[in-house]
Design an enzyme around this catalytic site. Structure first.
Site, PDB file in Angstrom:
ATOM      1  N   GLU A   1      31.436  44.672  43.988  1.00 25.30           N
ATOM      2  CA  GLU A   1      31.751  43.518  44.069  1.00 25.30           C
ATOM      3  C   GLU A   1      31.107  42.618  45.222  1.00 25.30           C
ATOM      4  O   GLU A   1      31.624  41.756  45.812  1.00 25.30           O
ATOM      5  CB  GLU A   1      33.432  43.506  44.729  1.00 25.30           C
ATOM      6  CG  GLU A   1      34.213  44.428  43.483  1.00 25.30           C
ATOM      7  CD  GLU A   1      35.850  44.287  43.988  1.00 25.30           C
ATOM      8  OE1 GLU A   1      35.995  43.349  44.898  1.00 25.30           O
ATOM      9  OE2 GLU A   1      36.509  45.127  43.551  1.00 25.30           O
TER      10      GLU A   1
ATOM     11  N   GLU B   1      41.851  50.339  46.917  1.00 26.44           N
ATOM     12  CA  GLU B   1      42.063  49.948  48.275  1.00 26.44           C
ATOM     13  C   GLU B   1      43.301  50.791  48.643  1.00 26.44           C
ATOM     14  O   GLU B   1      44.412  50.133  49.087  1.00 26.44           O
ATOM     15  CB  GLU B   1      42.275  48.225  48.208  1.00 26.44           C
ATOM     16  CG  GLU B   1      41.216  47.637  47.816  1.00 26.44           C
ATOM     17  CD  GLU B   1      41.459  46.142  48.006  1.00 26.44           C
ATOM     18  OE1 GLU B   1      42.643  45.569  48.290  1.00 26.44           O
ATOM     19  OE2 GLU B   1      40.554  45.465  47.925  1.00 26.44           O
TER      20      GLU B   1
HETATM   21  C1  XIL Z   1      39.900  38.553  43.347  1.00 25.47           C
HETATM   22  C2  XIL Z   1      39.489  37.616  42.452  1.00 25.47           C
HETATM   23  O1  XIL Z   1      38.224  37.335  42.548  1.00 25.47           O
HETATM   24  C3  XIL Z   1      40.396  36.488  42.818  1.00 25.47           C
HETATM   25  O2  XIL Z   1      40.397  35.353  41.739  1.00 25.47           O
HETATM   26  C4  XIL Z   1      42.034  36.753  42.986  1.00 25.47           C
HETATM   27  O3  XIL Z   1      42.703  35.551  43.421  1.00 25.47           O
HETATM   28  C5  XIL Z   1      42.101  37.766  43.898  1.00 25.47           C
HETATM   29  O4  XIL Z   1      41.154  39.035  43.601  1.00 25.47           O
HETATM   30  N1  XIL Z   1      38.749  43.141  45.967  1.00 25.47           N
HETATM   31  C6  XIL Z   1      39.016  43.274  44.399  1.00 25.47           C
HETATM   32  C7  XIL Z   1      38.902  42.329  43.816  1.00 25.47           C
HETATM   33  O5  XIL Z   1      39.066  44.501  44.331  1.00 25.47           O
HETATM   34  O6  XIL Z   1      39.983  42.345  42.792  1.00 25.47           O
HETATM   35  C8  XIL Z   1      39.574  40.941  44.267  1.00 25.47           C
HETATM   36  O7  XIL Z   1      39.146  39.857  43.372  1.00 25.47           O
HETATM   37  C9  XIL Z   1      38.485  40.521  45.313  1.00 25.47           C
HETATM   38  C10 XIL Z   1      38.783  41.704  46.460  1.00 25.47           C
END
Ligand code: XIL
Length: 358
Positions: A267, A151
């Protein structure tokens, strides 16, 4: 004769049905022509045998939900805590599964405080280099790939993030400002030095609805290629919802695939609670839309991404109970393929259809 014909017809249908059923009962990984991944918390893997069973049945690989993020690995300067991540790596190895590392660099609250405190550019560059080299070397040969930077681009204009505070006033790791806009390239170089065999990914969200960000990522890839900066893949987080336009999903998959890099839907989850209400219960129509979108994502990935570039599809969590969405939106939602009891849902059936449709 008649009995024979009936027998043949019966066998034909029976085999047809049982094939479909066996694909389903054997799980996603058997049905998929590319690797399937889940984001998992190592602690859950360790403590829950039923969970282990489910993830091994369905997945070819794992991403640690949080255990490989910089503030977990290095909560204090020069302190490295690999225990939890190592558990996942060992579990994967023992079961012949792969691990995708996530993530070496992230700007937000998952960057350690000690890193965020550094304002001097030379000191910060060196701290990032040491961190990446140490962590990359630790997992060398143990992870197949890394999200090197997560990001980096600003949602508002697609330029490299330059903010020191988030909207709630919390301090961010402002690499763009302190190290300059080209810092991303150097992080990839450090990661490559630490683990020359790992596939290095740039990972981000929202490209399917944010043309400026999409354009910026593509420009970065073209620039890296020109300069020989090692980048091997692009991660599309794809935290989407039932209203995310199919056009946008297809467009980003196509444009990413045209780079020739490995493409990871890294994701995936699909929310239904657009209004973000606390008491949300999905309607039949919303469940239908969610299923249809899962099928669309999977089918589109299969259709557009050339096989040699199919790094795989990873969902962010397994059952709705372990989804990050409810905490993030402060609402109720059911964005994954399995329910809170790890029973497969309609969305799972559609995912399978997306994997197997002609
Ligand atoms: C999220 C996790 O799932 C949560 O448990 C944590 O509190 C925050 O991060 N984008 C990403 C991931 O790249 O690392 C994130 O994961 C979700 C959004």
């Amino acid at each position: 004769m008649r009995a024979k014909i009936i027998g043949v017809i019966f066998t034909f249908f029976y085999v047809g049905i049982s094939n479909a059923q066996s694909l389903k009962s054997n799980g996603l990984r058997d049905a998929a022509p590319f690797p399937i991944g889940f984001a998992v918390e190592p602690m859950m893997v360790k403590s829950d045998a039923a969970f282990r069973e489910i993830i091994l049945r369905h997945a070819d690989g794992f991403t640690a939900t949080n255990a490989m993020k910089p503030n977990r690995i290095s909560p204090r300067k020069d302190v490295y805590n690999f225990q939890s991540a190592d558990y996942l790596v060992d579990f994967a190895k023992a079961n012949n599964r792969r691990v995708h590392g996530h993530t070496l660099v992230w700007f937000n609250e998952w960057a350690p405080k000690w890193m965020k405190k550094i304002r001097d550019s030379t000191e910060l560059e060196s701290a990032m280099k040491v961190y990446i080299q140490k962590v990359g070397a630790h997992f060398r040969g143990k992870v197949v790939s890394w999200d090197v930077v997560n990001e980096a681009f600003d949602d508002r204009n697609g330029s490299i993030r330059q903010d020191s505070l988030n909207e709630k006033g919390k301090t961010l790791l402002n690499l763009g400002k302190i190290l300059g806009r080209d810092y991303v390239a150097r992080m990839f170089q450090y990661a490559h030095d630490a683990d020359p065999d790992a596939l290095l990914f740039y990972n981000d969200y929202g490209q399917e609805t944010n043309p400026a960000k999409l354009k910026a990522i593509l420009a970065m890839v073209a620039d890296f290629k020109k300069r020989g900066i090692p980048i091997h893949g692009l991660g599309l987080q794809m935290h989407s919802n039932i209203d995310t336009p199919e056009y946008g999903i297809e467009n980003v998959i196509r444009q990413f695939a045209e780079t020739g890099l490995q493409i990871h839907i890294s994701e995936l989850d699909i929310s239904m609670n657009i209004g973000k209400t606390i008491t949300f219960q999905p309607t039949v129509e919303q469940l239908q839309m969610q299923s249809q979108k899962y099928k669309f994502v999977v089918e589109t990935y299969r259709r557009i991404v050339p096989e040699r570039q199919q790094f795989g599809i990873t969902t962010w969590g397994v059952g709705d109970k372990d989804s990050w969405i409810p905490e993030f939106c402060n609402c109720t939602d059911f964005p994954l393929l399995f329910d809170e009891k790890y029973q497969s849902k309609k969305s799972y059936d559609s995912f399978i259809q997306g994997l197997t449709s002609k």
